[in-house]
Design an enzyme around this catalytic site. Structure first.
Site, PDB file in Angstrom:
ATOM      1  N   HIS A  13     -12.854  -3.918   3.894  1.00 32.11           N
ATOM      2  CA  HIS A  13     -11.704  -3.241   3.272  1.00 32.11           C
ATOM      3  C   HIS A  13     -10.375  -3.682   3.897  1.00 32.11           C
ATOM      4  O   HIS A  13      -9.527  -4.277   3.234  1.00 32.11           O
ATOM      5  CB  HIS A  13     -11.818  -1.724   3.458  1.00 32.11           C
ATOM      6  CG  HIS A  13     -13.011  -1.087   2.815  1.00 32.11           C
ATOM      7  ND1 HIS A  13     -13.190  -1.045   1.457  1.00 32.11           N
ATOM      8  CD2 HIS A  13     -14.074  -0.443   3.354  1.00 32.11           C
ATOM      9  CE1 HIS A  13     -14.301  -0.389   1.185  1.00 32.11           C
ATOM     10  NE2 HIS A  13     -14.866  -0.026   2.316  1.00 32.11           N
TER      11      HIS A  13
HETATM   12  C1  BDR Z   1     -10.732   2.777   4.074  1.00 29.10           C
HETATM   13  O1  BDR Z   1     -11.075   4.012   4.695  1.00 29.10           O
HETATM   14  C2  BDR Z   1     -11.315   3.818   6.066  1.00 29.10           C
HETATM   15  O2  BDR Z   1     -12.510   4.422   6.442  1.00 29.10           O
HETATM   16  C3  BDR Z   1     -11.396   2.330   6.280  1.00 29.10           C
HETATM   17  O3  BDR Z   1     -10.900   1.965   7.558  1.00 29.10           O
HETATM   18  C4  BDR Z   1     -10.567   1.759   5.181  1.00 29.10           C
HETATM   19  O4  BDR Z   1      -9.212   1.689   5.545  1.00 29.10           O
HETATM   20  C5  BDR Z   1     -11.789   2.418   3.049  1.00 29.10           C
HETATM   21  O5  BDR Z   1     -11.856   3.382   2.043  1.00 29.10           O
END
Ligand code: BDR
Ligand code: CA
Length: 306
Positions: free
Chosen positions: A240
């Site tokens: 992500h």
């Molecule tokens: C996002 O949520 C967090 O848990 C991760 O670091 C990322 O930024 C993904 O949905």
């Protein structure tokens, strides 16, 4: 090179994004600002300092907002990133400390000093960015771009059926940012990040080529991948936050759609990113990605690290 500030809640994939930025020859990292999300803001600041120290980078860390704009404070997601943010790896205390300026003011000042050049990459809830927008009407204009990891248009949510975690944790802040978008905001959300999967074997390779920092990421990834295995039956984790950082320098690897974007604050769909009706400016939403190329870049550049 791209002058970059990452606004972050480290967090395992945040650590991956920060180490990627440390390695990337086309990124000049100017500092980190911190936010609650995967961990509390206090822990995020400590973890950000630790990551920079591990990477031997002396850069400012500015401590951010400790709660959402409107919603009450919430408990961080220990089941995804572990109690202290790095999976099973204990988070030792860093040697350094945060600068005295708070995150939103640091962002405002840096955007003025690097007018038209600064790219801000928020990879956690958008509270600090919303505060910067509210405190300085010129903030968005002064930034070159604001490239957000969060939200989704077609892929649904990951924390509720409708909402992605970063937007969900402060939907009011996200609404402030998208309403001020003015064509400068890029959203790199689940529509693309779910397409980029990094397997345990990929992390073995990262550790082999970069025993110290890559080794840290490998160790953290075990916990994160266990979570993906349990909830989604996947042999790997989504990149992500690294995807958003890569979008800051490699826009050509992403296909975007320009839309007027808003955020639901209704109880049953809170945090859902959706098309807005009013006259606000465009947000560029990433709808597709050259996932192989993004992953290859990620692996290649991490191998430059010790
Ligand atoms: C996002 O949520 C967090 O848990 C991760 O670091 C990322 O930024 C993904 O949905
Ligand atoms: Ca994050």
């Amino acid at each position: 090179t791209t002058k970059l500030i990452i606004d972050t809640d480290p967090g395992i994939d945040d650590a991956m994004a920060i180490f990627y930025a440390a390695a990337a020859p086309d990124i000049e990292l100017l500092g980190l600002t911190t936010i609650f999300g995967n961990v509390t803001t206090k822990m995020a600041t400590r973890n950000a300092l630790r990551l920079l120290e591990a990477a031997d980078l002396e850069l400012p860390v500015a401590h951010g907002a400790e709660k959402p704009l409107v919603l009450p404070p919430f408990e961080p997601s220990a089941h995804v990133h572990g109690d202290e943010g790095f999976g099973d790896i204990p988070a030792a205390d860093p040697k350094g400390q945060a600068v005295s300026e708070e995150a939103a003011d640091f962002l405002i000042r840096m955007a003025r000093e690097h007018k038209g050049e600064l790219v801000v990459c928020p990879v956690g809830p958008l509270t600090n960015i919303a505060l910067a927008v509210q405190r300085d009407p010129e903030f968005v204009k002064n930034c070159k771009r604001i490239v957000i990891m969060g939200g989704s248009l077609e892929a649904g949510g990951n924390i509720t059926p409708h909402a992605e975690a970063n937007i969900y944790h402060d939907p009011h802040a996200a609404e402030v940012v998208f309403a001020a978008a003015a064509g400068k905001v890029v959203m790199v959300g689940l529509d693309v990040t779910l397409k980029i999967l990094c397997t345990p074997e990929d992390f073995d390779g990262i550790k082999e080529r970069s025993p110290e920092l890559g080794g840290m990421l490998k160790d953290m990834s075990v916990f994160y991948i266990k979570f993906y295995q349990e909830v989604a039956n996947l042999n790997g984790c989504s990149l992500h936050d690294p995807a958003a950082v890569i979008a800051c320098t490699h826009a050509d690897l992403f296909q975007t759609r320009a839309v007027k974007l808003g955020v639901s604050v209704e109880e049953d769909t809170s945090g859902k990113t959706q098309l807005a009706e009013d006259g606000r400016g465009n947000t560029h939403v990433a709808m597709d990605v050259d996932a192989e190329a993004v992953k290859a870049l990620f692996l290649k550049r991490l191998s430059l690290l010790p």
